[in-house]
Design a protein around this motif. Sequence first.
Motif, PDB file in Angstrom:
ATOM      1  N   VAL A  51      32.882  37.147  53.542  1.00 44.98           N
ATOM      2  CA  VAL A  51      32.173  38.133  52.721  1.00 44.98           C
ATOM      3  C   VAL A  51      33.132  38.653  51.662  1.00 44.98           C
ATOM      4  CG1 VAL A  51      30.893  40.297  52.700  1.00 44.98           C
ATOM      5  CG2 VAL A  51      30.722  38.781  54.683  1.00 44.98           C
ATOM      6  N   LEU A  52      32.767  38.496  50.409  1.00 45.25           N
ATOM      7  CA  LEU A  52      33.631  38.889  49.292  1.00 45.25           C
ATOM      8  C   LEU A  52      32.954  39.969  48.462  1.00 45.25           C
ATOM      9  CD1 LEU A  52      36.128  38.468  47.473  1.00 45.25           C
ATOM     10  CD2 LEU A  52      34.850  36.647  46.310  1.00 45.25           C
ATOM     11  N   VAL A  53      33.618  41.096  48.316  1.00 52.11           N
ATOM     12  CA  VAL A  53      33.100  42.197  47.497  1.00 52.11           C
ATOM     13  C   VAL A  53      33.740  42.115  46.109  1.00 52.11           C
ATOM     14  CG1 VAL A  53      32.842  44.698  47.277  1.00 52.11           C
ATOM     15  CG2 VAL A  53      32.826  43.632  49.554  1.00 52.11           C
ATOM     16  N   THR A  54      32.918  41.983  45.069  1.00 52.74           N
ATOM     17  CA  THR A  54      33.441  41.894  43.705  1.00 52.74           C
ATOM     18  C   THR A  54      32.864  43.026  42.849  1.00 52.74           C
ATOM     19  OG1 THR A  54      31.721  40.269  43.100  1.00 52.74           O
ATOM     20  CG2 THR A  54      33.846  39.415  43.868  1.00 52.74           C
ATOM     21  N   SER A  55      32.009  42.708  41.896  1.00 51.39           N
ATOM     22  CA  SER A  55      31.482  43.746  41.010  1.00 51.39           C
ATOM     23  C   SER A  55      30.288  43.235  40.220  1.00 51.39           C
ATOM     24  CB  SER A  55      32.569  44.200  40.033  1.00 51.39           C
ATOM     25  OG  SER A  55      32.041  45.027  39.015  1.00 51.39           O
ATOM     26  N   LEU A  56      29.429  44.164  39.822  1.00 50.96           N
ATOM     27  CA  LEU A  56      28.386  43.800  38.866  1.00 50.96           C
ATOM     28  C   LEU A  56      29.062  43.251  37.604  1.00 50.96           C
ATOM     29  CD1 LEU A  56      25.794  46.768  38.850  1.00 50.96           C
ATOM     30  CD2 LEU A  56      25.686  44.632  40.125  1.00 50.96           C
ATOM     31  N   GLY A  57      28.384  42.336  36.921  1.00 50.71           N
ATOM     32  CA  GLY A  57      28.915  41.800  35.673  1.00 50.71           C
ATOM     33  C   GLY A  57      29.912  40.683  35.851  1.00 50.71           C
ATOM     34  N   THR A  58      30.164  40.289  37.089  1.00 43.71           N
ATOM     35  CA  THR A  58      31.172  39.255  37.324  1.00 43.71           C
ATOM     36  C   THR A  58      30.721  37.884  36.833  1.00 43.71           C
ATOM     37  OG1 THR A  58      32.067  40.417  39.242  1.00 43.71           O
ATOM     38  CG2 THR A  58      32.510  38.070  39.117  1.00 43.71           C
ATOM     39  N   GLY A  59      29.434  37.589  36.991  1.00 45.84           N
ATOM     40  CA  GLY A  59      28.987  36.240  36.662  1.00 45.84           C
ATOM     41  C   GLY A  59      28.409  36.068  35.280  1.00 45.84           C
ATOM     42  N   LYS A  60      27.903  37.141  34.685  1.00 50.26           N
ATOM     43  CA  LYS A  60      27.240  37.031  33.386  1.00 50.26           C
ATOM     44  C   LYS A  60      27.536  38.262  32.551  1.00 50.26           C
ATOM     45  CE  LYS A  60      22.617  36.181  31.432  1.00 50.26           C
ATOM     46  NZ  LYS A  60      21.182  35.995  31.751  1.00 50.26           N
ATOM     47  N   PHE A  61      27.751  38.057  31.264  1.00 49.88           N
ATOM     48  CA  PHE A  61      28.104  39.145  30.354  1.00 49.88           C
ATOM     49  C   PHE A  61      26.912  40.062  30.146  1.00 49.88           C
ATOM     50  CE2 PHE A  61      28.801  41.162  26.276  1.00 49.88           C
ATOM     51  CZ  PHE A  61      30.146  41.486  26.312  1.00 49.88           C
ATOM     52  N   GLY A  62      27.128  41.355  30.361  1.00 49.53           N
ATOM     53  CA  GLY A  62      26.070  42.334  30.130  1.00 49.53           C
ATOM     54  C   GLY A  62      26.635  43.742  30.253  1.00 49.53           C
ATOM     55  N   PHE A  63      26.208  44.635  29.383  1.00 49.51           N
ATOM     56  CA  PHE A  63      26.714  46.006  29.390  1.00 49.51           C
ATOM     57  C   PHE A  63      25.838  46.892  30.273  1.00 49.51           C
ATOM     58  CE2 PHE A  63      28.735  44.544  25.458  1.00 49.51           C
ATOM     59  CZ  PHE A  63      30.021  45.041  25.659  1.00 49.51           C
ATOM     60  N   PRO A  64      26.454  47.934  30.866  1.00 45.18           N
ATOM     61  CA  PRO A  64      27.837  48.406  30.669  1.00 45.18           C
ATOM     62  C   PRO A  64      28.879  47.733  31.564  1.00 45.18           C
ATOM     63  CG  PRO A  64      26.671  49.937  32.056  1.00 45.18           C
ATOM     64  CD  PRO A  64      25.651  48.912  31.652  1.00 45.18           C
ATOM     65  N   ALA A  65      28.431  46.921  32.527  1.00 43.95           N
ATOM     66  CA  ALA A  65      29.375  46.330  33.474  1.00 43.95           C
ATOM     67  C   ALA A  65      30.471  45.516  32.789  1.00 43.95           C
ATOM     68  CB  ALA A  65      28.627  45.456  34.471  1.00 43.95           C
TER      69      ALA A  65
END
Length: 241
Positions: A51-65
Amino acid sequence: MAHLAAAAQVICAVGAAESTTLDSSAPRRIDGDGTISLIEAASQSGVEQFVLVTSLGTGKFGFPAAALNLFWGVLTQKRRAEEALERSGMNYCIVRPGGMERPKDDYKLTHNLTVKPRDSVFGGQVSRLQVAELVTAAVLNPGLATNKCLELVAETTAPARSLEDLLGTLPTEITKEEQEQLAEIEAEARKELRSAKSALAAANEELAISADKVAQLSDALKEAKSNEKEVRGEVAGILRE
């Protein structure tokens, strides 16, 4: 990492701390290379679920992430880790939470957790407690979390649902059989790459030997021409006598 030998499941929530904001190497060293090293060690140790915890916006460009990537490309490094996990052959569960800076543990009393598919959410907040509870549910119910990417935010308008129900809302992204096929393809590609690198190294060595021989022949030719010129001079002198 011998201590992973007896582990069946691994949770990774590491990331470059805010205190390292001025350290340009931190995201690559921690979110990227460090996490990838753990993933590789877990795979070699036979870990079943990661289980890996990363972040919103990691896979695709989009604001505000996407603004997080201003921190020395941290989202790019997190994506490197996600890709390594997806290729590892282990059952993966990628958890991408929204902002966790402000919400406290009581956030869940007024904001219900939502789970959305990969690359569909670019803003929102969620408490650390809510993320921890979802991760715990993924570990306790691996069949509901197998090979999924979950994007988490909490909303006042979302209905209250059990964690198991939330986990089950999204389909599995790839089957175990497909994972194994991809792993075989990658292993074969790596083998071919190693063979190509070996052939290139051998060719470079042969080229270096050839270049050395050419240099030797060139020196010999120069010496021969010099000797020829000297002999011609001696012969010319004899003929004049």
